[in-house]
Design a protein around this motif. Structure first.
Motif, PDB file in Angstrom:
ATOM      1  N   SER A  28       3.382   2.642  23.568  1.00  0.00           N
ATOM      2  CA  SER A  28       2.391   3.422  22.805  1.00  0.00           C
ATOM      3  C   SER A  28       3.080   4.062  21.602  1.00  0.00           C
ATOM      4  O   SER A  28       3.987   3.472  21.031  1.00  0.00           O
ATOM      5  N   SER A  29       2.671   5.270  21.238  1.00  0.00           N
ATOM      6  CA  SER A  29       3.231   5.931  20.053  1.00  0.00           C
ATOM      7  C   SER A  29       4.626   6.471  20.358  1.00  0.00           C
ATOM      8  O   SER A  29       4.779   7.545  20.933  1.00  0.00           O
ATOM      9  N   GLU A  30       5.667   5.720  19.973  1.00  0.00           N
ATOM     10  CA  GLU A  30       7.047   6.101  20.305  1.00  0.00           C
ATOM     11  C   GLU A  30       7.424   7.436  19.679  1.00  0.00           C
ATOM     12  O   GLU A  30       7.966   8.315  20.343  1.00  0.00           O
ATOM     13  N   VAL A  31       7.132   7.577  18.387  1.00  0.00           N
ATOM     14  CA  VAL A  31       7.530   8.793  17.674  1.00  0.00           C
ATOM     15  C   VAL A  31       6.821  10.015  18.247  1.00  0.00           C
ATOM     16  O   VAL A  31       7.424  11.072  18.428  1.00  0.00           O
ATOM     17  N   GLY A  32       5.541   9.839  18.569  1.00  0.00           N
ATOM     18  CA  GLY A  32       4.765  10.945  19.144  1.00  0.00           C
ATOM     19  C   GLY A  32       5.349  11.416  20.464  1.00  0.00           C
ATOM     20  O   GLY A  32       5.446  12.612  20.725  1.00  0.00           O
ATOM     21  N   TRP A  33       5.775  10.473  21.294  1.00  0.00           N
ATOM     22  CA  TRP A  33       6.345  10.822  22.595  1.00  0.00           C
ATOM     23  C   TRP A  33       7.684  11.527  22.439  1.00  0.00           C
ATOM     24  O   TRP A  33       7.960  12.504  23.131  1.00  0.00           O
ATOM     25  N   ILE A  34       8.524  10.991  21.561  1.00  0.00           N
ATOM     26  CA  ILE A  34       9.841  11.624  21.344  1.00  0.00           C
ATOM     27  C   ILE A  34       9.642  13.040  20.810  1.00  0.00           C
ATOM     28  O   ILE A  34      10.313  13.981  21.247  1.00  0.00           O
ATOM     29  N   PHE A  35       8.693  13.200  19.886  1.00  0.00           N
ATOM     30  CA  PHE A  35       8.400  14.528  19.332  1.00  0.00           C
ATOM     31  C   PHE A  35       7.958  15.481  20.451  1.00  0.00           C
ATOM     32  O   PHE A  35       8.454  16.614  20.548  1.00  0.00           O
ATOM     33  N   ALA A  36       7.053  15.008  21.306  1.00  0.00           N
ATOM     34  CA  ALA A  36       6.565  15.846  22.415  1.00  0.00           C
ATOM     35  C   ALA A  36       7.704  16.218  23.361  1.00  0.00           C
ATOM     36  O   ALA A  36       7.797  17.367  23.824  1.00  0.00           O
ATOM     37  N   LEU A  37       8.592  15.271  23.644  1.00  0.00           N
ATOM     38  CA  LEU A  37       9.733  15.550  24.530  1.00  0.00           C
ATOM     39  C   LEU A  37      10.677  16.571  23.905  1.00  0.00           C
ATOM     40  O   LEU A  37      11.228  17.432  24.607  1.00  0.00           O
ATOM     41  N   LEU A  38      10.861  16.487  22.587  1.00  0.00           N
ATOM     42  CA  LEU A  38      11.747  17.439  21.907  1.00  0.00           C
ATOM     43  C   LEU A  38      11.140  18.845  21.909  1.00  0.00           C
ATOM     44  O   LEU A  38      11.859  19.832  22.124  1.00  0.00           O
ATOM     45  N   VAL A  39       9.832  18.937  21.684  1.00  0.00           N
ATOM     46  CA  VAL A  39       9.169  20.252  21.730  1.00  0.00           C
ATOM     47  C   VAL A  39       9.281  20.825  23.158  1.00  0.00           C
ATOM     48  O   VAL A  39       9.586  22.009  23.339  1.00  0.00           O
ATOM     49  N   CYS A  40       9.073  19.970  24.143  1.00  0.00           N
ATOM     50  CA  CYS A  40       9.181  20.395  25.548  1.00  0.00           C
ATOM     51  C   CYS A  40      10.602  20.902  25.834  1.00  0.00           C
ATOM     52  O   CYS A  40      10.784  21.947  26.477  1.00  0.00           O
ATOM     53  N   SER A  41      11.607  20.178  25.342  1.00  0.00           N
ATOM     54  CA  SER A  41      13.001  20.594  25.546  1.00  0.00           C
ATOM     55  C   SER A  41      13.276  21.930  24.866  1.00  0.00           C
ATOM     56  O   SER A  41      14.010  22.772  25.407  1.00  0.00           O
ATOM     57  N   ALA A  42      12.704  22.117  23.670  1.00  0.00           N
ATOM     58  CA  ALA A  42      12.898  23.380  22.936  1.00  0.00           C
ATOM     59  C   ALA A  42      12.314  24.550  23.733  1.00  0.00           C
ATOM     60  O   ALA A  42      12.941  25.616  23.848  1.00  0.00           O
ATOM     61  N   VAL A  43      11.144  24.335  24.315  1.00  0.00           N
ATOM     62  CA  VAL A  43      10.490  25.399  25.097  1.00  0.00           C
ATOM     63  C   VAL A  43      11.292  25.693  26.378  1.00  0.00           C
ATOM     64  O   VAL A  43      11.521  26.851  26.727  1.00  0.00           O
ATOM     65  N   VAL A  44      11.741  24.628  27.051  1.00  0.00           N
ATOM     66  CA  VAL A  44      12.538  24.806  28.282  1.00  0.00           C
ATOM     67  C   VAL A  44      13.827  25.573  27.959  1.00  0.00           C
ATOM     68  O   VAL A  44      14.222  26.481  28.699  1.00  0.00           O
ATOM     69  N   THR A  45      14.476  25.214  26.847  1.00  0.00           N
ATOM     70  CA  THR A  45      15.714  25.914  26.455  1.00  0.00           C
ATOM     71  C   THR A  45      15.448  27.391  26.232  1.00  0.00           C
ATOM     72  O   THR A  45      16.191  28.255  26.720  1.00  0.00           O
ATOM     73  N   ALA A  46      14.397  27.686  25.478  1.00  0.00           N
ATOM     74  CA  ALA A  46      14.086  29.091  25.161  1.00  0.00           C
ATOM     75  C   ALA A  46      13.784  29.886  26.427  1.00  0.00           C
ATOM     76  O   ALA A  46      14.204  31.038  26.561  1.00  0.00           O
ATOM     77  N   LEU A  47      13.092  29.274  27.380  1.00  0.00           N
ATOM     78  CA  LEU A  47      12.784  29.966  28.645  1.00  0.00           C
ATOM     79  C   LEU A  47      14.056  30.157  29.472  1.00  0.00           C
ATOM     80  O   LEU A  47      14.273  31.221  30.049  1.00  0.00           O
ATOM     81  N   ALA A  48      14.893  29.110  29.516  1.00  0.00           N
ATOM     82  CA  ALA A  48      16.143  29.201  30.290  1.00  0.00           C
ATOM     83  C   ALA A  48      17.058  30.289  29.714  1.00  0.00           C
ATOM     84  O   ALA A  48      17.743  30.986  30.464  1.00  0.00           O
ATOM     85  N   GLN A  49      17.064  30.434  28.401  1.00  0.00           N
ATOM     86  CA  GLN A  49      17.946  31.424  27.767  1.00  0.00           C
ATOM     87  C   GLN A  49      17.563  32.869  28.102  1.00  0.00           C
ATOM     88  O   GLN A  49      18.357  33.775  27.870  1.00  0.00           O
ATOM     89  N   GLN A  50      16.382  33.065  28.652  1.00  0.00           N
ATOM     90  CA  GLN A  50      16.016  34.423  29.084  1.00  0.00           C
ATOM     91  C   GLN A  50      16.911  34.882  30.228  1.00  0.00           C
ATOM     92  O   GLN A  50      17.026  36.081  30.489  1.00  0.00           O
ATOM     93  N   THR A  51      17.559  33.929  30.925  1.00  0.00           N
ATOM     94  CA  THR A  51      18.417  34.298  32.063  1.00  0.00           C
ATOM     95  C   THR A  51      19.842  34.622  31.628  1.00  0.00           C
ATOM     96  O   THR A  51      20.667  34.978  32.457  1.00  0.00           O
ATOM     97  N   LEU A  52      20.128  34.475  30.326  1.00  0.00           N
ATOM     98  CA  LEU A  52      21.483  34.784  29.841  1.00  0.00           C
ATOM     99  C   LEU A  52      21.696  36.297  29.829  1.00  0.00           C
ATOM    100  O   LEU A  52      20.782  37.043  29.478  1.00  0.00           O
ATOM    101  N   PRO A  53      22.898  36.745  30.216  1.00  0.00           N
ATOM    102  CA  PRO A  53      23.138  38.194  30.205  1.00  0.00           C
ATOM    103  C   PRO A  53      23.211  38.754  28.788  1.00  0.00           C
ATOM    104  O   PRO A  53      23.504  38.037  27.857  1.00  0.00           O
TER     105      PRO A  53
END
Lengths: 53, 187
Positions: A28-53
């Motif tokens: 299907s739309s390769e670029v769209g999927w990669i973009f969605a995965l990158l946005v998802c990774s950005a959100v996961v990173t930002a949430l995970a960083q809340q646990t940093l001291p």
């Protein structure tokens, strides 16, 4: 025990999901999927960083 | 009345903090997208394939319990900024954390954001990727503080205790992204 649990609970689902999404994205739309995965990774990173001291 | 004014003031500073963080991400992402767009697509795809394999390797090592500290400035934002006033602190802190690279990163997954924004090679999608990071990073802190106010208890220690679980989550996400990207652009 911890390694085996981690493997079962995290690595295998991650690989499996990656194969599924990758195979689906190839047909299907390769670029769209990669973009969605990158946005998802950005959100996961930002949430995970809340646990940093 | 005083309590309401203090509340309103706190919310407006939190809004400035979140806005500054999102703007820092949007600007950094757009800049990386513009620079990345100067590279031919074939090269970006080749680099993306190599990085996908690297992501699988790093994420797997993390999940196997071999923790490697990411390359980072292992520090918080300077405490002295508090002395410059609440508004300037909110703005500076937001800009710094929304950019991310000059303070503690903590997780290898962070590198996906600038590298992804660069390899996408278009200003708007790249800005959205990095801007999403900046916005969620700031809003996360705001939500935690609001939760503490509502629960009337300090939950910061419990959140920090979630670092181990966050490491597994980010490593899993790294493997997931690496495998999917390798299949889409590499194989």
């Amino acid at each position: 025990v911890l390694t085996r649990l981690t493997l079962l609970n995290a690595l295998l689902p991650a690989v499996g999901l990656g194969v599924l999404v990758g195979a689906f994205a190839r047909n299907s739309s390769e670029v769209g999927w990669i973009f969605a995965l990158l946005v998802c990774s950005a959100v996961v990173t930002a949430l995970a960083q809340q646990t940093l001291p | 009345v005083h309590r309401n004014q203090a509340g309103r003031s706190w919310i407006s500073k939190a809004a400035v903090y979140a806005l500054a963080s999102a703007v820092a991400g949007l600007v950094a992402g757009a800049a990386l997208g513009i620079v990345g767009g100067l590279l031919p697509l074939d090269i970006r795809l080749a680099v993306g394939s190599i990085l996908a394999i690297a992501a699988i390797a790093v994420g797997s090592l993390e999940l196997f319990g071999r923790h490697m500290q990411p390359l980072q400035f292992d520090c918080e934002t300077p405490q002295r900024w508090v002395n410059k006033g609440a508004w300037r602190w909110a703005t500076r802190n937001g800009l710094t954390l929304g950019f991310g690279a000059t303070s503690r990163i903590g997780f290898w997954l962070w590198y996906v954001i600038p590298l992804g924004a660069f390899l996408i090679g278009e200003p708007v999608p790249s800005a959205v990727i990095y801007g999403a990071y900046g916005l969620v990073r700031a809003l996360g802190a705001v939500v935690i503080i609001l939760g503490m106010i509502r629960l009337k208890t300090d939950i910061s220690d419990r959140i920090i205790e979630g670092y181990g679980a966050a490491r597994v989550l980010t490593a899993g996400q790294l493997v997931f992204l690496g495998v999917a990207t390798a299949i889409v652009v590499g194989l």
